[in-house]
Design an enzyme around this catalytic site. Sequence first.
Site, PDB file in Angstrom:
ATOM      1  N   GLY A  27       0.611  -1.356   0.243  1.00 11.96           N
ATOM      2  CA  GLY A  27       0.094  -0.511   0.213  1.00 11.96           C
ATOM      3  C   GLY A  27       0.965   0.865   0.090  1.00 11.96           C
ATOM      4  O   GLY A  27       1.783   0.935  -0.214  1.00 11.96           O
ATOM      5  N   HIS A  33       4.289   1.736  -8.042  1.00 13.57           N
ATOM      6  CA  HIS A  33       3.760   0.447  -7.782  1.00 13.57           C
ATOM      7  C   HIS A  33       2.455   0.386  -9.788  1.00 13.57           C
ATOM      8  O   HIS A  33       1.998  -0.342 -10.025  1.00 13.57           O
ATOM      9  CB  HIS A  33       2.184   0.800  -6.657  1.00 13.57           C
ATOM     10  CG  HIS A  33       3.171   0.533  -5.602  1.00 13.57           C
ATOM     11  ND1 HIS A  33       3.679   2.029  -4.535  1.00 13.57           N
ATOM     12  CD2 HIS A  33       3.876  -0.123  -4.982  1.00 13.57           C
ATOM     13  CE1 HIS A  33       4.370   1.155  -3.445  1.00 13.57           C
ATOM     14  NE2 HIS A  33       4.475   0.236  -3.701  1.00 13.57           N
ATOM     15  N   ASP A 147      13.373  -2.419  -5.662  1.00 15.07           N
ATOM     16  CA  ASP A 147      14.156  -3.530  -4.470  1.00 15.07           C
ATOM     17  C   ASP A 147      15.130  -5.233  -5.108  1.00 15.07           C
ATOM     18  O   ASP A 147      13.938  -6.159  -5.492  1.00 15.07           O
ATOM     19  CB  ASP A 147      12.648  -4.132  -3.912  1.00 15.07           C
ATOM     20  CG  ASP A 147      12.129  -3.100  -2.673  1.00 15.07           C
ATOM     21  OD1 ASP A 147      12.647  -2.371  -2.060  1.00 15.07           O
ATOM     22  OD2 ASP A 147      10.940  -2.395  -3.463  1.00 15.07           O
ATOM     23  N   ARG A 184       8.230   4.935   1.953  1.00 17.15           N
ATOM     24  CA  ARG A 184       8.988   5.779   2.552  1.00 17.15           C
ATOM     25  C   ARG A 184       9.763   7.325   2.015  1.00 17.15           C
ATOM     26  O   ARG A 184       9.832   7.934   3.210  1.00 17.15           O
ATOM     27  CB  ARG A 184      10.579   4.618   2.894  1.00 17.15           C
ATOM     28  CG  ARG A 184       9.654   3.899   3.507  1.00 17.15           C
ATOM     29  CD  ARG A 184      10.545   2.735   4.564  1.00 17.15           C
ATOM     30  NE  ARG A 184      10.411   1.916   5.144  1.00 17.15           N
ATOM     31  CZ  ARG A 184      10.261   0.416   5.379  1.00 17.15           C
ATOM     32  NH1 ARG A 184      10.836  -0.164   3.508  1.00 17.15           N
ATOM     33  NH2 ARG A 184       9.809  -0.507   5.603  1.00 17.15           N
TER      34      ARG A 184
HETATM   35  O1  PAF Z   1       7.777  -4.869  -1.951  1.00 22.49           O
HETATM   36  C1  PAF Z   1       7.171  -5.277  -1.174  1.00 22.49           C
HETATM   37  O2  PAF Z   1       6.335  -3.801  -0.895  1.00 22.49           O
HETATM   38  C2  PAF Z   1       6.860  -5.617  -0.311  1.00 22.49           C
HETATM   39  O3  PAF Z   1       8.147  -6.522  -0.156  1.00 22.49           O
HETATM   40  C3  PAF Z   1       5.430  -7.338  -1.080  1.00 22.49           C
HETATM   41  C4  PAF Z   1       7.038  -7.778  -1.943  1.00 22.49           C
HETATM   42  C5  PAF Z   1       4.580  -7.099  -0.778  1.00 22.49           C
HETATM   43  C6  PAF Z   1       5.759  -8.287   0.144  1.00 22.49           C
HETATM   44  O4  PAF Z   1       5.974  -7.517   1.199  1.00 22.49           O
END
Ligand code: PAF
Length: 274
Positions: A27, A33, A147, A184
């Site tokens: 979220g 995203h 990530d 963040r």
């Molecule tokens: O990258 C993220 O937001 C989290 O690490 C994930 C992949 C949703 C797992 O909680």
Amino acid sequence: MLIAHTIAELRHHLAGFSDHSFVPTMGNLHEGHLALVRQAKPLADVTVASIFVNRLQFLPHEDFDTYPRTWDSDCAKLQAAGCDILFAPSEQDLYPEPQTFKVQPPPELADILEGHFRPGFFVGVCTVVMKLFACVQPAAAVFGKKDYQQLMMIRRMVQQFALPIEIVAGETCRADDGLALSSRNGYLSPAERLEAVQLSKALQGMAAAVRAGETDIAKLETQAMAALSARGWKPDYLTVRRQSDLQTPTLGAPLVVLGAAKLGSTRLIDNLEV
Ligand code: PAF
């Protein structure tokens, strides 16, 4: 967009669709995203995003309790991005009893870089992703390169468990000044926000040096860490690694520079493929 708060509701909504694409999130959504959701759309006939702030991947001193929960704006953004089903389970639904079965990734992948500074982080990530995969049963899942170590870990997990899921990488989205978008970033004060781009600038400098033929990687890393420290950052690592397994560089291997550093109380990570 349909919303499922329980695994049973999700399965009900998914019935009738033959293949599912999936974007897991915690979220507090940003353009990064949403780009993953748009990338997931053509990969299947229904696209699922999840929002679940996963307690298992936070250390006790980390920001689980204060992690921004921005439900209304997240729903609006997902709907606008074309998400078909939002899976937003409660903790009670995803972890109705303590999650004692866990996915234990190998130390050579999970205890370096992020895993070194956040012990247990990848156990938490792999465990929840495995469980979300079991709920959504996607044919394809999209993870951001932001990530980088997480993406590599999930790829390996899927390969070793022979899960029939295509893992697709999404490029990192950046603000106009080059700062990688992150949930963040919202923690940064205005002055910190101006400074924050220095992490990606440091990585760009390292990548340029590697491309120009620098072979003294240790010196490069030390200098980059010192330069950020001199600006008031607390770097955890700035490093050059092999793309394939994040181990130290070998001749001819494709490389990636990765960094994690704290600016004030906010920990930022970023990376650049060389
Ligand atoms: O990258 C993220 O937001 C989290 O690490 C994930 C992949 C949703 C797992 O909680």
